[in-house]
Design a protein around this motif. Sequence first.
Motif, PDB file in Angstrom:
ATOM      1  N   SER A  62     -26.279 -55.954   6.967  1.00  0.00           N
ATOM      2  CA  SER A  62     -25.398 -54.797   7.142  1.00  0.00           C
ATOM      3  C   SER A  62     -25.973 -53.546   6.486  1.00  0.00           C
ATOM      4  CB  SER A  62     -24.002 -55.090   6.585  1.00  0.00           C
ATOM      5  OG  SER A  62     -24.011 -55.135   5.176  1.00  0.00           O
ATOM      6  N   LEU A  63     -26.852 -53.711   5.536  1.00  0.00           N
ATOM      7  CA  LEU A  63     -27.545 -52.567   4.925  1.00  0.00           C
ATOM      8  C   LEU A  63     -28.819 -52.223   5.688  1.00  0.00           C
ATOM      9  CD1 LEU A  63     -27.154 -53.582   1.178  1.00  0.00           C
ATOM     10  CD2 LEU A  63     -25.772 -51.949   2.472  1.00  0.00           C
ATOM     11  N   LEU A  64     -29.558 -53.230   6.098  1.00  0.00           N
ATOM     12  CA  LEU A  64     -30.809 -53.026   6.824  1.00  0.00           C
ATOM     13  C   LEU A  64     -30.596 -52.299   8.143  1.00  0.00           C
ATOM     14  CD1 LEU A  64     -33.862 -53.740   7.358  1.00  0.00           C
ATOM     15  CD2 LEU A  64     -32.993 -55.832   8.432  1.00  0.00           C
ATOM     16  N   VAL A  65     -29.509 -52.597   8.820  1.00  0.00           N
ATOM     17  CA  VAL A  65     -29.293 -52.083  10.171  1.00  0.00           C
ATOM     18  C   VAL A  65     -29.241 -50.553  10.206  1.00  0.00           C
ATOM     19  CG1 VAL A  65     -26.762 -52.159  10.130  1.00  0.00           C
ATOM     20  CG2 VAL A  65     -27.983 -52.467  12.283  1.00  0.00           C
ATOM     21  N   TRP A  66     -28.924 -49.928   9.093  1.00  0.00           N
ATOM     22  CA  TRP A  66     -28.850 -48.461   9.088  1.00  0.00           C
ATOM     23  C   TRP A  66     -30.216 -47.815   9.293  1.00  0.00           C
ATOM     24  CZ3 TRP A  66     -24.598 -46.682  10.552  1.00  0.00           C
ATOM     25  CH2 TRP A  66     -23.415 -47.321  10.231  1.00  0.00           C
ATOM     26  N   ALA A  67     -31.288 -48.508   8.982  1.00  0.00           N
ATOM     27  CA  ALA A  67     -32.630 -47.977   9.267  1.00  0.00           C
ATOM     28  C   ALA A  67     -32.845 -47.876  10.780  1.00  0.00           C
ATOM     29  CB  ALA A  67     -33.697 -48.865   8.632  1.00  0.00           C
ATOM     30  N   TYR A  68     -32.375 -48.863  11.523  1.00  0.00           N
ATOM     31  CA  TYR A  68     -32.521 -48.855  12.978  1.00  0.00           C
ATOM     32  C   TYR A  68     -31.586 -47.817  13.602  1.00  0.00           C
ATOM     33  CZ  TYR A  68     -35.118 -53.041  11.995  1.00  0.00           C
ATOM     34  OH  TYR A  68     -36.032 -53.913  11.487  1.00  0.00           O
ATOM     35  N   PHE A  69     -30.391 -47.678  13.051  1.00  0.00           N
ATOM     36  CA  PHE A  69     -29.465 -46.647  13.512  1.00  0.00           C
ATOM     37  C   PHE A  69     -30.088 -45.265  13.322  1.00  0.00           C
ATOM     38  CE2 PHE A  69     -26.205 -43.500  12.528  1.00  0.00           C
ATOM     39  CZ  PHE A  69     -25.400 -43.578  13.658  1.00  0.00           C
ATOM     40  N   THR A  70     -30.659 -45.036  12.144  1.00  0.00           N
ATOM     41  CA  THR A  70     -31.274 -43.739  11.840  1.00  0.00           C
ATOM     42  C   THR A  70     -32.443 -43.471  12.769  1.00  0.00           C
ATOM     43  OG1 THR A  70     -30.595 -43.956   9.537  1.00  0.00           O
ATOM     44  CG2 THR A  70     -32.338 -42.359  10.018  1.00  0.00           C
ATOM     45  N   GLU A  71     -33.260 -44.473  13.016  1.00  0.00           N
ATOM     46  CA  GLU A  71     -34.371 -44.286  13.946  1.00  0.00           C
ATOM     47  C   GLU A  71     -33.857 -43.896  15.330  1.00  0.00           C
ATOM     48  OE1 GLU A  71     -38.169 -46.536  15.950  1.00  0.00           O
ATOM     49  OE2 GLU A  71     -36.323 -47.654  15.584  1.00  0.00           O
ATOM     50  N   GLY A  72     -32.803 -44.548  15.784  1.00  0.00           N
ATOM     51  CA  GLY A  72     -32.229 -44.220  17.088  1.00  0.00           C
ATOM     52  C   GLY A  72     -31.732 -42.789  17.150  1.00  0.00           C
ATOM     53  N   VAL A  73     -31.065 -42.344  16.098  1.00  0.00           N
ATOM     54  CA  VAL A  73     -30.554 -40.968  16.063  1.00  0.00           C
ATOM     55  C   VAL A  73     -31.709 -39.967  16.048  1.00  0.00           C
ATOM     56  CG1 VAL A  73     -29.298 -39.288  14.643  1.00  0.00           C
ATOM     57  CG2 VAL A  73     -28.352 -41.570  15.007  1.00  0.00           C
ATOM     58  N   VAL A  74     -32.714 -40.220  15.228  1.00  0.00           N
ATOM     59  CA  VAL A  74     -33.863 -39.311  15.142  1.00  0.00           C
ATOM     60  C   VAL A  74     -34.589 -39.243  16.482  1.00  0.00           C
ATOM     61  CG1 VAL A  74     -36.146 -39.010  14.094  1.00  0.00           C
ATOM     62  CG2 VAL A  74     -34.166 -39.521  12.658  1.00  0.00           C
ATOM     63  N   ARG A  75     -34.792 -40.382  17.113  1.00  0.00           N
ATOM     64  CA  ARG A  75     -35.523 -40.385  18.382  1.00  0.00           C
ATOM     65  C   ARG A  75     -34.677 -39.863  19.538  1.00  0.00           C
ATOM     66  NH1 ARG A  75     -39.606 -45.495  18.305  1.00  0.00           N
ATOM     67  NH2 ARG A  75     -40.535 -44.389  20.045  1.00  0.00           N
ATOM     68  N   ALA A  76     -33.363 -39.922  19.406  1.00  0.00           N
ATOM     69  CA  ALA A  76     -32.489 -39.375  20.452  1.00  0.00           C
ATOM     70  C   ALA A  76     -32.403 -37.857  20.375  1.00  0.00           C
ATOM     71  CB  ALA A  76     -31.091 -39.974  20.341  1.00  0.00           C
ATOM     72  N   THR A  77     -32.597 -37.311  19.190  1.00  0.00           N
ATOM     73  CA  THR A  77     -32.437 -35.868  19.013  1.00  0.00           C
ATOM     74  C   THR A  77     -33.752 -35.137  18.751  1.00  0.00           C
ATOM     75  OG1 THR A  77     -32.008 -36.158  16.647  1.00  0.00           O
ATOM     76  CG2 THR A  77     -30.095 -36.139  18.122  1.00  0.00           C
ATOM     77  N   GLY A  78     -34.842 -35.867  18.655  1.00  0.00           N
ATOM     78  CA  GLY A  78     -36.135 -35.259  18.324  1.00  0.00           C
ATOM     79  C   GLY A  78     -36.798 -34.586  19.511  1.00  0.00           C
ATOM     80  N   ARG A  79     -37.925 -33.949  19.219  1.00  0.00           N
ATOM     81  CA  ARG A  79     -38.714 -33.309  20.275  1.00  0.00           C
ATOM     82  C   ARG A  79     -39.296 -34.365  21.200  1.00  0.00           C
ATOM     83  NH1 ARG A  79     -43.116 -29.896  17.380  1.00  0.00           N
ATOM     84  NH2 ARG A  79     -43.437 -31.967  16.577  1.00  0.00           N
ATOM     85  N   GLY A  80     -39.472 -33.973  22.436  1.00  0.00           N
ATOM     86  CA  GLY A  80     -40.102 -34.862  23.398  1.00  0.00           C
ATOM     87  C   GLY A  80     -39.310 -36.121  23.668  1.00  0.00           C
TER      88      GLY A  80
END
Length: 131
Positions: free
Chosen positions: A78-96
Amino acid sequence: MPSHMQTSQPVLVPPAVEATRWLGFGSALGLVLLGLAWELWLAPLRPGGSWVALKVLPLCAALPGLYLRRMYTYRWTSLLVWAYFTEGVVRATGRGVGDSLPLALLEIALSIALFTACALHVRLRLRKATP
């Protein structure tokens, strides 16, 4: 009957706990498969794939514990999963973003499902004190 001759009875797991088990295991497995497919074939950071695919290893380590309903695994996952959530948010809102937007949104959805399953599983097990 002597204790060494007693047969153990199967433990009845409440349906809600079993449901969180399968939601957690399924969403973690989904994140593993998504991470591998994303980084190796669908939209890798480098053509031909990259070592970023190794990001799924911690989730691979969690799969047996999630399947076996190990409380400690649900807690650290439940703590580890936030790294994957954050990656998804960054890649959904990032350039390209381009082709990877649906993949990022799927990663976010699977991460939320995994966190929810882990939190509910721990809560239900502590409330009912089930194995």
